[in-house]
Design an enzyme around this catalytic site. Structure first.
Site, mmCIF file in Angstrom:
data_model
loop_
_atom_site.group_PDB
_atom_site.id
_atom_site.type_symbol
_atom_site.label_atom_id
_atom_site.label_comp_id
_atom_site.label_asym_id
_atom_site.label_seq_id
_atom_site.Cartn_x
_atom_site.Cartn_y
_atom_site.Cartn_z
ATOM 1 N N LEU A 1 0.866 -1.167 0.000
ATOM 2 C CA LEU A 1 0.000 0.000 0.000
ATOM 3 C C LEU A 1 0.909 1.224 0.000
ATOM 4 C CD1 LEU A 1 -2.705 -0.853 2.729
ATOM 5 C CD2 LEU A 1 -2.967 -1.019 0.244
ATOM 6 N N ASP A 2 0.535 2.248 -0.738
ATOM 7 C CA ASP A 2 1.301 3.492 -0.696
ATOM 8 C C ASP A 2 1.385 4.002 0.742
ATOM 9 O OD1 ASP A 2 1.522 3.397 -3.434
ATOM 10 O OD2 ASP A 2 -0.018 4.930 -3.808
#
Length: 218
Positions: A55-56
């Site tokens: 996930l960013d």
């Protein structure tokens, strides 16, 4: 103990609610990361869990961790075989006209000295498909949209939103611009389902973050 919420737990998997702003891997410049929490996330097991996907840093919500190497291999195969369902909520920085649709735009990674690396829409890129549904019109001309990516390219939802709607996600400094109303790119991994042949599915839902609720997304 860790202050990261565990949304799902069994003998081979954890799903945590990753806080916005926490990178999964240690940044080159140093600072906090998920690595600071893996010891606490053993939860009685000998091995520290390992993130299966990414996930960013700005993105909050459901993150799958494998508790042993065999599980990691199995979960990696599940992602490759499209046995994983991911649902995201994003706040688009403008009005979205249609109620639902699908975005089919190939993506390619580029890099420049001036802007660093980013993803762009390109015929020579990798196939990338995102399904979406408009969930609510918010104050200030914003729109709450549910995204269901069929593929898992880097920055896929962020690039697809900007190209399909003409507006990036609120606060996105790469594909849009920073916004004084928020402190991050407004994207939240709200739900995760992992199919496991012969075993119950892994299912998890992450509660709506406070910064989403403040904008009326609750």
């Amino acid at each position: 103990m860790t202050d990261i919420s565990v949304l799902y737990e069994d003998g081979e998997a954890l799903v945590i609610d990753k806080p916005a702003g926490l990178p999964i891997e240690r940044p080159r410049r140093g600072g906090a990361s998920l690595e600071d929490h893996v010891e606490a996330l053993k939860l009685g097991f000998q091995r520290a869990p390992v993130a299966v996907h990414r996930l960013d840093t700005d993105t909050s919500g459901c993150l799958l961790l494998a508790r042993n190497p065999k599980a990691l291999k199995r979960f990696n195969a599940a992602f490759q075989d499209k046995l994983v369902g991911k649902t995201y909520l994003g706040i688009v920085a403008g009005a979205v006209q249609d109620d639902e649709g699908s975005i089919d735009l190939a993506l390619k990674k580029i890099s420049s000295k001036e802007r660093g690396w980013r993803m762009i829409v390109a015929r020579a890129g990798k196939p990338s498909i995102t399904h979406w549904t408009k969930r609510a019109e918010l104050q200030g001309g914003l729109t709450l949209v549910e995204f269901r990516p069929e593929t898992g390219r880097t920055h896929q939802i962020r690039v697809h939103a900007e190209h399909a709607f003409g507006y990036a996600l609120l606060g996105d400094p790469v594909y849009g611009h920073k916004d004084a109303r928020v402190g991050r790119t407004m994207l939240h991994a709200s739900a995760l389902v992992v199919e496991r042949p012969g075993k119950p599915d892994i299912t998890a839902q992450a509660p709506l973050p406070e910064d989403f609720a403040r904008l009326g997304a609750g």
